[in-house]
Write an enzyme that holds these catalytic residues in place. Structure first.
Site, PDB file in Angstrom:
ATOM      1  N   CYS A 251       0.679  -1.149   0.115  1.00 48.17           N
ATOM      2  CA  CYS A 251      -0.032   0.230  -0.011  1.00 48.17           C
ATOM      3  C   CYS A 251       0.681   1.261  -0.048  1.00 48.17           C
ATOM      4  O   CYS A 251       1.962   1.322   0.717  1.00 48.17           O
ATOM      5  CB  CYS A 251      -0.824  -0.012   1.099  1.00 48.17           C
ATOM      6  SG  CYS A 251      -0.212  -0.395   2.775  1.00 48.17           S
ATOM      7  N   SER A 287       3.393  -2.415   4.066  1.00 49.49           N
ATOM      8  CA  SER A 287       3.148  -0.848   3.927  1.00 49.49           C
ATOM      9  C   SER A 287       4.428  -0.460   3.208  1.00 49.49           C
ATOM     10  O   SER A 287       5.627  -1.028   3.285  1.00 49.49           O
ATOM     11  CB  SER A 287       3.142   0.130   5.332  1.00 49.49           C
ATOM     12  OG  SER A 287       4.427   0.046   5.828  1.00 49.49           O
ATOM     13  N   ASP A 288       4.331   0.870   2.408  1.00 53.36           N
ATOM     14  CA  ASP A 288       5.491   1.286   2.029  1.00 53.36           C
ATOM     15  C   ASP A 288       6.143   1.905   3.106  1.00 53.36           C
ATOM     16  O   ASP A 288       5.861   2.088   4.383  1.00 53.36           O
ATOM     17  CB  ASP A 288       5.290   2.544   0.938  1.00 53.36           C
ATOM     18  CG  ASP A 288       6.281   2.966   0.005  1.00 53.36           C
ATOM     19  OD1 ASP A 288       7.616   2.468   0.136  1.00 53.36           O
ATOM     20  OD2 ASP A 288       6.090   3.427  -0.960  1.00 53.36           O
ATOM     21  N   CYS A 289       7.509   2.464   2.991  1.00 52.82           N
ATOM     22  CA  CYS A 289       8.180   2.686   4.214  1.00 52.82           C
ATOM     23  C   CYS A 289       7.963   3.945   4.807  1.00 52.82           C
ATOM     24  O   CYS A 289       7.949   4.871   4.089  1.00 52.82           O
ATOM     25  CB  CYS A 289       9.915   2.645   3.426  1.00 52.82           C
ATOM     26  SG  CYS A 289      10.305   0.685   3.244  1.00 52.82           S
ATOM     27  N   ALA A 291       5.310   4.922   5.529  1.00 55.13           N
ATOM     28  CA  ALA A 291       3.976   5.266   5.370  1.00 55.13           C
ATOM     29  C   ALA A 291       2.921   5.433   6.487  1.00 55.13           C
ATOM     30  O   ALA A 291       1.898   6.245   6.460  1.00 55.13           O
ATOM     31  CB  ALA A 291       3.016   4.272   4.135  1.00 55.13           C
TER      32      ALA A 291
END
Length: 803
Positions: A251, A287-289, A291
């Site tokens: 995401c 998750s993206d980092c 996020a």
């Protein structure tokens, strides 16, 4: 050695040096609590094995394994595991991947970047590249130098030419992206019995902005109507989830219509897991980092880090990438806002993925555990790295100079990548075994060369130390080749472009050296620039676009220049005029033209410098549509649907379209056939045309002809209405072949419109299901946001109210 040290420095930046090597659990000699656990019984189902493992953990162990740098559980014989490994176009520097300074496991094969590889329009080639990347990834994982999961591919449609990460994607067209990712996932994940490596489709969803106009990706709220969402932004993810069953999805940072993507239960639960049936048996969301920390720090969606963590996991995010941030999992647990069943569900999804990849199985029971250093950068991989670039290079202009004649002409190689090394790789790369740049390739051919560099990025003439050496080199040569364009200093993650014109210092230099009157060729690196000045310049004989071509970039270019291979690549994106950036903000997510938007992509924009799908050849081709299959026919919509019992009616077959291609010139060449559909049916405004099929004809000799059939499905004929439903409409459908169009035909559909996919509508309260009000407090903010959001999805007019 210098470039290897640079790559090791990149690894240190990510923290590779302090993260432990991956170790496969020992189900034979490990602790008894592990060896007697059902997780070590590979006759049990992966779901049962994951359930047994997680049931053996205490809450302390569970909490520290919910983030990308999982701590493992020493009591259970589980070492730490880093979920962050990268392999976009070859094994890449990242926290989960370790390259040694020299010797074994110090490099990996670097293939053409996705934006270039996509230009070959050859999904068999994509699959072969993915198979070799996953083989090398497995070789690294077997010695503890990489993980089993990889955060690739990037499949966000590349709608705005300024986006810094566009080169990571397969281009602007969702249908092309779907074909690309289908092939890549098959090559990465292998058969469904034992996962070779876990692929991750990213970034879900509507992400294509880094930093523009003072707005960053961390805070951006992408306002997307249902029509654009379903028609443009989601199809690649539908391919990943519904049709290809990718094992992982990431995401994104941004919000979508008021709700952070990693808290968006409509996207992650309603659409992804329920509607597309991407079940939680063996798939997980990362998750993206950082996020999740954006929830409270950038989106103002929560008040504390603990609230952010709780909402992320309760919304369907299963693991969080923390890079330069901290996820307050412990605080969420201590405050009783993160229930243990939610924790268990996330961990089961994660570890079932590893179980399916053979993480707990004996080496002798896994078909991939025998792979090692001998399987890295093999002669087969080197040849495929070269092919991945050669087959994709696009010829944009040629006054007849190319291919170069073998007359011992001397060549001036000018520009910043004339002796290219890391510039050829693009983003998310690792150290390759070698760099075969243009100068290397020319020298290898025995050509007499004169070398001069040039400015890398936008540079003022006040510091001009390149023109004099360039003119000296050009003055001594018979032919001038300028190697320029973009590199990662112009376009990259967290760095959107402001201008899409050629960098002024480069344009001035190449115009100066080409004005000498000698045959002059421009070879363009990176993403597209406005080539109009060069196309109109009679001193420029030819233009090649080489994207980011990988370790064999120079050899690939000279294979095309000399005619060893004939160009057949097609542009995967529109080439926009420089003034386009003044006509629409990056934050405008709409595709259709309006008073404030000239339209986006080839579907809606018709003032391009060069169009999507354009590409010249060294020969001529004649493409035609034989009067077979659907050409010239009329079909009743009811009959088309009554003959298909597939669950997803968009996949129902329509018919096989026959294509005939003849090489009418004097040079053997490949040819990419692109099939578009057009017509004024469905909701207005209507797209100019839409890609519905493609195939690559290989090795057409002069005078030879080949035939192919493309299977069209009803989904390719349908259009999306303003509520996101996919509908098959009656009307006349025009078939167009090639760019520019060489042949046309038509067929007709009759009857009443039929809905193929009724898309689930978002709830008016997008916090529904993630406990936002319960966790943050029912202060009315979420409801207010929901009213705004409902309109943004196109579900409410300005006068309506959310209930």
């Amino acid at each position: 050695m210098e470039f290897r040290n640079a790559w090791l420095a990149v690894g240190a930046l990510f923290g590779t040096a302090v993260r432990g090597a991956m170790q496969f659990p020992d189900c034979v000699n490990g602790p008894e609590i592990l060896t007697t656990n059902l997780v070590c019984d590979n006759s049990a189902s992966p779901a049962e094995r994951a359930e047994a493992l997680i049931s053996a953990w205490n809450i302390t162990e569970k909490l520290v394994n919910l983030v990308d740098q999982s701590k493992g559980a020493e009591r259970l014989g589980l070492s730490a595991y880093d979920w962050w490994s990268e392999a976009l176009h070859g094994l890449a520097s990242s926290p989960g991947v370790e390259f040694t300074a020299e010797g074994e496991f110090s490099y990996a094969t670097s293939f053409a970047s996705p934006i270039l590889l996509s230009a070959a329009f050859d999904d068999d080639l994509v699959r072969s590249v993915a198979e070799l990347i996953s083989t090398e990834a497995r070789a690294y994982s077997n010695v503890g130098k990489a993980g089993l999961d990889y955060w690739t591919p990037n499949i966000n449609p590349y709608k705005d030419p300024r986006w810094g990460r566009g080169s990571e994607t397969p281009g602007e067209d969702p249908f092309r992206i779907k074909g690309y990712v289908k092939a890549l996932i098959e090559g990465f994940q292998g058969d469904q019995n034992t996962t070779k490596v876990i692929a991750t489709c990213k970034h879900y969803a509507a992400y294509d902005l880094e930093d523009w106009g003072g707005i960053t990706r961390y805070e951006f709220d992408a306002i997307v109507g249902m029509q654009d969402l379903v028609e443009y932004y989601l199809p690649p993810f539908q391919q990943c989830a519904r049709d290809s069953k990718v094992k992982s999805i990431m995401c994104s940072y941004n919000s979508v219509n008021g709700t952070p993507a990693c808290a968006n239960t409509y996207l992650m639960e309603t659409v992804l897991r329920d509607f597309w049936e991407w079940t939680d048996e063996n798939q997980y969301i990362t998750s993206d980092c950082a996020a999740i920390t954006n929830f409270d720090q950038d989106h103002n969606y929560t008040d504390t880090a603990a609230q952010s963590a709780a909402i992320a996991y309760r919304s369907g995010t299963d693991t969080v990438c923390e890079f330069n941030s901290a996820t307050d999992v412990q605080g969420a647990w201590d405050q009783s806002i993160l229930p243990e069943p939610v924790i268990d569900q996330a961990l089961r999804r994660l570890y079932e993925g590893l179980i399916r990849a053979g993480y707990f199985d004996p080496a002798e029971d896994s078909p991939y555990r025998a792979l090692g250093w001998a399987d890295v950068n093999t002669p087969e991989a080197q040849a495929l790295a070269l092919q991945s670039a050669v087959d994709a290079i696009v010829l944009k202009k040629n006054d007849g100079l190319l291919p170069l004649k073998a007359d011992n002409a001397s060549i001036a190689l000018i520009g910043f990548w004339s002796n290219g090394t890391t510039a050829m790789l693009g983003g998310y790369a690792g150290p390759p075994p070698y760099f075969h740049g243009p100068w290397f390739a020319a020298d290898n051919l025995g050509l007499k060369t004169f070398l001069a560099s040039g400015p890398i990025a936008e540079t003022t003439s006040d510091n001009d130390n390149w023109t004099a050496p360039a003119l000296e080199a050009a003055g001594q040569a018979d032919i001038v080749i300028y190697f320029g364009g973009n590199d990662m200093s112009i376009e990259s993650e967290e760095h959107d472009r402001v201008s899409i014109a050629w960098p002024s210092a480069q344009l001035a230099l190449l115009e100066t050296v080409c004005a000498l009157g000698k045959p002059c060729i421009v070879v363009e690196l990176g993403d597209q620039n406005d080539d109009a000045p060069l196309l109109a310049n009679n001193n420029v004989s030819a233009i090649l676009w080489a994207g980011f071509p990988g370790q064999e970039g120079g050899t690939a270019v000279f294979d095309i220049l000399t005619g060893k291979s004939a160009p057949a690549g097609r542009l995967p994106t529109t080439v926009y005029p420089a003034e386009y950036t003044d006509q629409v903000p990056m934050t405008d997510m709409s595709l259709r033209p309006s008073d404030d938007n000239p339209g986006r992509t080839y579907k809606w924009y018709d003032s391009e410098v060069q169009p999507f799908g354009f590409g010249l050849h060294y020969t001529t081709f004649e493409a035609s549509l034989p009067p077979e299959g659907p050409v010239g026919q009329s079909y009743a919509i009811d009959d088309l649907l009554s003959g298909c019992d597939l669950k997803y009616t968009d996949l129902c077959p329509f018919g096989d379209l026959s294509i005939s291609v003849q090489n009418t010139g004097e040079t053997a060449s490949d040819f990419v056939a692109l099939v578009f559909l057009a017509g004024e049916h469905g909701p207005a405004p209507h797209p100019l045309k839409e890609l519905a099929g493609y195939t690559r004809f290989r090795g057409l000799e002069p005078g030879a002809a080949q035939n192919a059939t493309l299977a069209l499905r009803l989904g390719e004929l349908a259009r999306v209405d303003d509520r996101g439903n996919t509908v098959l409409y009656p009307g006349t459908y025009e078939v167009l072949i090639d760019v520019p169009t060489q042949a046309t035909a038509s067929f007709e559909l009759t009857g009443e419109p039929k809905t193929l996919i009724e898309f689930p509508q978002p709830p008016l309260d997008l916090g529904e299901g993630n406990g936002h009000d319960e966790i943050v407090g029912g202060n009315g903010t979420a409801k207010s946001s929901a009213r705004k959001t409902a309109r943004d999805y196109g579900l409410l007019s300005q006068g309506q109210k959310a209930r």
